[in-house]
Design an enzyme around this catalytic site. Structure first.
Site, PDB file in Angstrom:
ATOM      1  N   SER A 184      97.654   3.482   1.040  1.00  0.00           N
ATOM      2  CA  SER A 184      96.660   4.414   1.574  1.00  0.00           C
ATOM      3  C   SER A 184      97.154   5.067   2.863  1.00  0.00           C
ATOM      4  O   SER A 184      96.763   6.201   3.175  1.00  0.00           O
ATOM      5  CB  SER A 184      95.322   3.722   1.796  1.00  0.00           C
ATOM      6  OG  SER A 184      95.465   2.605   2.657  1.00  0.00           O
ATOM      7  N   LYS A 194      90.097  -3.609   8.059  1.00  0.00           N
ATOM      8  CA  LYS A 194      88.849  -4.225   7.604  1.00  0.00           C
ATOM      9  C   LYS A 194      88.404  -5.401   8.462  1.00  0.00           C
ATOM     10  O   LYS A 194      87.253  -5.838   8.372  1.00  0.00           O
ATOM     11  CB  LYS A 194      88.985  -4.660   6.149  1.00  0.00           C
ATOM     12  CG  LYS A 194      89.235  -3.523   5.169  1.00  0.00           C
ATOM     13  CD  LYS A 194      88.094  -2.529   5.139  1.00  0.00           C
ATOM     14  CE  LYS A 194      88.271  -1.506   4.031  1.00  0.00           C
ATOM     15  NZ  LYS A 194      87.132  -0.561   3.968  1.00  0.00           N
TER      16      LYS A 194
END
Length: 314
Positions: free
Chosen positions: A271, A54
């Site tokens: 994830s 991110k």
């Protein structure tokens, strides 16, 4: 304080932010040994200075905000997050001298909360059961009440999010695989990583199979990911880009995270475990004589998930 005196601090921040991107491409060998015709590789995104993939999108959106004039000194960066983008905003904001306010589901991992607090972020907790959708609704209320006070990049709608991966992640993968990549696999949260990377890879070689995955239901433990059928669908999401879309099970992700740590020495996030499992699932459907190089994204490390119970479960 004059601009002359502020310049060294700005340069220090810029040097830190120059470390975003160019993350290593790791080869996964033992876990994929049952598929001798397939090479498995993963981008280790925790090598970014904020610790996750991110960083790329957050820096891109903040820089675009400055370029457009929407973000100016004195404004507060405001957004909804499940944690990693918030940490990236906090890191970039601190480096560039901006305050950050975030709406965060109370179900976010304790590690994420602690990191945000360490950066001095103003956190507004939203109901955990509502996930990021609840955080999105709350941040819109805050912004609409005082729009002049905040810069609201809106990571779910901002084209600068996928643009970071179009211009950064995809070319890195292409160069690191010397153009040999045959499959790209990434999960869907904001969808920025998959959308931006896929668009560029398809331009470089339309034959690359680009496969997205998402949680198999609206109730899941894949923090930061969205089950599109039951969630607020991000405006940047383009379902038509995926050659296939696969469901991911939380339990499979948990098992794979432990395998990555214990068989590969890679302490990756949940994830990432889901991504690795989907890679194996895709490989299992390939003809044995077909050679493939499957690349996926490991968004963050496992350090943000160490309080999860699955580590001690058999």
């Amino acid at each position: 304080m004059s601009a002359q005196h502020r310049a060294p601090d700005a340069l220090i921040g810029q040097r830190l932010l120059e470390r975003i991107g160019n993350t290593p491409l790791l080869k996964i060998e033992r876990i994929g040994a049952d598929f001798p015709n397939v090479e498995f590789c993963a981008k280790a995104e925790w090598f970014n200075p904020g610790g996750s993939v991110k960083d790329r999108a957050a820096y891109s959106m903040i820089r675009e905000g400055e370029r457009s004039g929407q973000l100016r000194p004195g404004k507060i960066i405001l957004d909804a997050t499940s944690g990693n983008t918030g940490i990236a905003y906090a890191m970039v904001g601190a480096a560039l001298g901006y305050r950050v306010k975030l709406c965060l589901p109370s179900s976010a991992s304790p590690e994420r909360k602690s990191i945000l607090q360490a950066y001095g972020v103003d956190i507004v907790f939203t109901p955990g059961g509502e996930g990021t959708d609840g955080a999105i609704r709350r941040v819109r209320e805050i912004y609409n009440a005082e729009p002049d006070k905040y810069f609201y990049p809106d990571q779910y709608s901002n084209p600068a999010n996928p643009a970071a991966h179009y211009s950064g992640t995809a070319p890195e993968i292409w160069e690191q695989t010397h153009g040999r990549i045959t499959h790209f696999i990434a999960g869907l949260g904001t969808s920025g990583t998959f959308v931006g990377t896929t668009r560029r890879l398809k331009e470089l070689n339309p034959k690359i199979r680009c496969i997205s995955f998402q949680p198999d239901s609206g109730f899941h433990g894949l923090e930061g990911m969205k089950h599109m059928a039951t969630a607020i669908v991000p405006p940047i999401y383009d379902a038509s880009l995926a050659d296939e879309d696969w469901p991911a099970r939380t339990e499979d992700a948990h098992r794979m995270v432990k395998r990555l740590a214990r068989e590969e020495g890679i302490l990756a996030g949940v994830s990432a475990g889901a991504a690795m499992q989907i890679c194996l699932d895709v490989a299992s459907r390939l003809p044995r004589e077909e050679r493939a190089l499957i690349v996926t994204i490991f968004p963050d490390s496992g350090e943000k998930y160490l309080t999860e119970r699955f580590w001690s479960e058999e």
